[in-house]
Design a protein around this motif. Structure first.
Motif, PDB file in Angstrom:
ATOM      1  N   UNK A 269      24.812  49.761  88.170  1.00 25.98           N
ATOM      2  CA  UNK A 269      24.567  51.037  87.484  1.00 25.98           C
ATOM      3  C   UNK A 269      25.088  50.989  86.053  1.00 25.98           C
ATOM      4  N   UNK A 270      26.287  50.459  85.872  1.00 26.19           N
ATOM      5  CA  UNK A 270      26.875  50.364  84.529  1.00 26.19           C
ATOM      6  C   UNK A 270      26.076  49.413  83.649  1.00 26.19           C
ATOM      7  N   UNK A 271      25.641  48.297  84.214  1.00 22.71           N
ATOM      8  CA  UNK A 271      24.816  47.347  83.459  1.00 22.71           C
ATOM      9  C   UNK A 271      23.507  47.995  83.011  1.00 22.71           C
ATOM     10  N   UNK A 272      22.830  48.677  83.940  1.00 25.96           N
ATOM     11  CA  UNK A 272      21.570  49.341  83.603  1.00 25.96           C
ATOM     12  C   UNK A 272      21.786  50.380  82.508  1.00 25.96           C
ATOM     13  N   UNK A 273      22.869  51.142  82.626  1.00 29.49           N
ATOM     14  CA  UNK A 273      23.171  52.155  81.621  1.00 29.49           C
ATOM     15  C   UNK A 273      23.387  51.512  80.251  1.00 29.49           C
ATOM     16  N   UNK A 274      24.203  50.471  80.213  1.00 30.29           N
ATOM     17  CA  UNK A 274      24.518  49.812  78.944  1.00 30.29           C
ATOM     18  C   UNK A 274      23.278  49.210  78.294  1.00 30.29           C
ATOM     19  N   UNK A 275      22.412  48.624  79.105  1.00 29.08           N
ATOM     20  CA  UNK A 275      21.206  47.995  78.565  1.00 29.08           C
ATOM     21  C   UNK A 275      20.177  49.014  78.092  1.00 29.08           C
ATOM     22  N   UNK A 276      20.171  50.204  78.678  1.00 27.25           N
ATOM     23  CA  UNK A 276      19.145  51.177  78.344  1.00 27.25           C
ATOM     24  C   UNK A 276      19.568  52.309  77.437  1.00 27.25           C
ATOM     25  N   UNK A 277      20.863  52.447  77.181  1.00 27.59           N
ATOM     26  CA  UNK A 277      21.363  53.620  76.454  1.00 27.59           C
ATOM     27  C   UNK A 277      20.778  53.757  75.046  1.00 27.59           C
ATOM     28  N   UNK A 278      20.806  52.717  74.267  1.00 24.62           N
ATOM     29  CA  UNK A 278      20.332  52.804  72.876  1.00 24.62           C
ATOM     30  C   UNK A 278      18.838  53.128  72.799  1.00 24.62           C
ATOM     31  N   UNK A 279      18.082  52.632  73.731  1.00 22.14           N
ATOM     32  CA  UNK A 279      16.638  52.862  73.724  1.00 22.14           C
ATOM     33  C   UNK A 279      16.262  54.247  74.248  1.00 22.14           C
ATOM     34  N   UNK A 280      17.174  54.929  74.899  1.00 23.96           N
ATOM     35  CA  UNK A 280      16.876  56.239  75.499  1.00 23.96           C
ATOM     36  C   UNK A 280      16.970  57.341  74.442  1.00 23.96           C
ATOM     37  N   UNK A 281      15.983  57.372  73.555  1.00 22.03           N
ATOM     38  CA  UNK A 281      15.991  58.316  72.437  1.00 22.03           C
ATOM     39  C   UNK A 281      15.224  59.605  72.736  1.00 22.03           C
ATOM     40  N   UNK A 282      14.320  59.555  73.693  1.00 23.06           N
ATOM     41  CA  UNK A 282      13.551  60.754  74.046  1.00 23.06           C
ATOM     42  C   UNK A 282      14.049  61.290  75.386  1.00 23.06           C
ATOM     43  N   UNK A 283      13.710  62.536  75.644  1.00 23.88           N
ATOM     44  CA  UNK A 283      14.124  63.120  76.916  1.00 23.88           C
ATOM     45  C   UNK A 283      13.521  62.352  78.089  1.00 23.88           C
ATOM     46  N   UNK A 284      12.281  61.948  77.964  1.00 23.73           N
ATOM     47  CA  UNK A 284      11.626  61.186  79.024  1.00 23.73           C
ATOM     48  C   UNK A 284      12.349  59.862  79.276  1.00 23.73           C
ATOM     49  N   UNK A 285      12.725  59.169  78.214  1.00 24.41           N
ATOM     50  CA  UNK A 285      13.445  57.900  78.355  1.00 24.41           C
ATOM     51  C   UNK A 285      14.827  58.129  78.958  1.00 24.41           C
ATOM     52  N   UNK A 286      15.462  59.239  78.603  1.00 22.54           N
ATOM     53  CA  UNK A 286      16.791  59.557  79.168  1.00 22.54           C
ATOM     54  C   UNK A 286      16.697  59.835  80.658  1.00 22.54           C
ATOM     55  N   UNK A 287      15.685  60.573  81.034  1.00 22.44           N
ATOM     56  CA  UNK A 287      15.487  60.872  82.461  1.00 22.44           C
ATOM     57  C   UNK A 287      15.222  59.583  83.233  1.00 22.44           C
ATOM     58  N   UNK A 288      14.376  58.719  82.691  1.00 20.70           N
ATOM     59  CA  UNK A 288      14.096  57.438  83.349  1.00 20.70           C
ATOM     60  C   UNK A 288      15.363  56.608  83.505  1.00 20.70           C
TER      61      UNK A 288
END
Length: 113
Positions: free
Chosen positions: A41-60
Motif C-alpha cells: 500500500x505504501x509503495x503504491x501510494x508513493x509511486x502514484x502520489x505525484x501523478x494524482x493531480x485530478x480528483x479522478x486520479x486521486x480516487x483511483x
C-alpha cells in the motif's frame, strides 16, 4: 456400522490435524512494524502520489492503496487509507490531509522510500 465408525474416526482425525496445522512458534504480526500488505500500500501510494493531480486520479490511487491497506495489520495503515479515500473525493486540501496522514503512518511503521 463399521463404515460409520471409520468415517467418524477419519473425520475426527482430520479435524485434529487441522487444529494442529499451525506451527507452535507462530506469532501474531507486530502491529508496529510494516507487514507485506502495508508495504504494498505504501509503495503504491508513493509511486502514484505525484501523478494524482485530478480528483479522478486521486480516487483511483486511493482505491489502489486501500486494496492492500485493508488487508494490513500494521497500526494506522487501514484507518489512514480510509481517510485518504475520503480526501480523494473532497477538496485538494482534504486530499493533502489524508495523504499526509497516510504517508506518516507508512513512515511510522518503518517504510523506506
Amino acid at each position: 456400522m463399521r463404515i460409520i465408525r471409520t468415517f467418524a474416526a477419519l473425520t475426527i482425525a482430520g479435524l485434529a490435524l487441522t487444529a494442529c496445522s499451525g506451527a507452535a512458534d507462530d506469532k501474531p504480526a507486530d502491529p508496529k512494524k510494516l507487514d507485506d500488505a502495508a508495504s504494498l500500500a505504501c509503495d503504491d501510494f508513493a509511486h502514484g502520489y505525484k501523478a494524482a493531480q485530478t480528483q479522478s486520479a486521486r480516487i483511483d490511487l486511493a482505491n489502489k492503496v486501500n486494496k492492500w491497506a485493508q488487508k494490513s495489520g500494521t497500526n494506522n495503515i487501514a484507518d489512514n487509507a480510509v481517510a485518504l479515500a475520503r480526501g480523494s473525493e473532497g477538496s485538494a486540501g482534504a486530499w493533502k490531509i489524508g495523504a499526509d496522514a497516510f504517508a506518516q503512518s507508512c513512515l511510522d511503521a518503518g517504510w523506506k522510500a
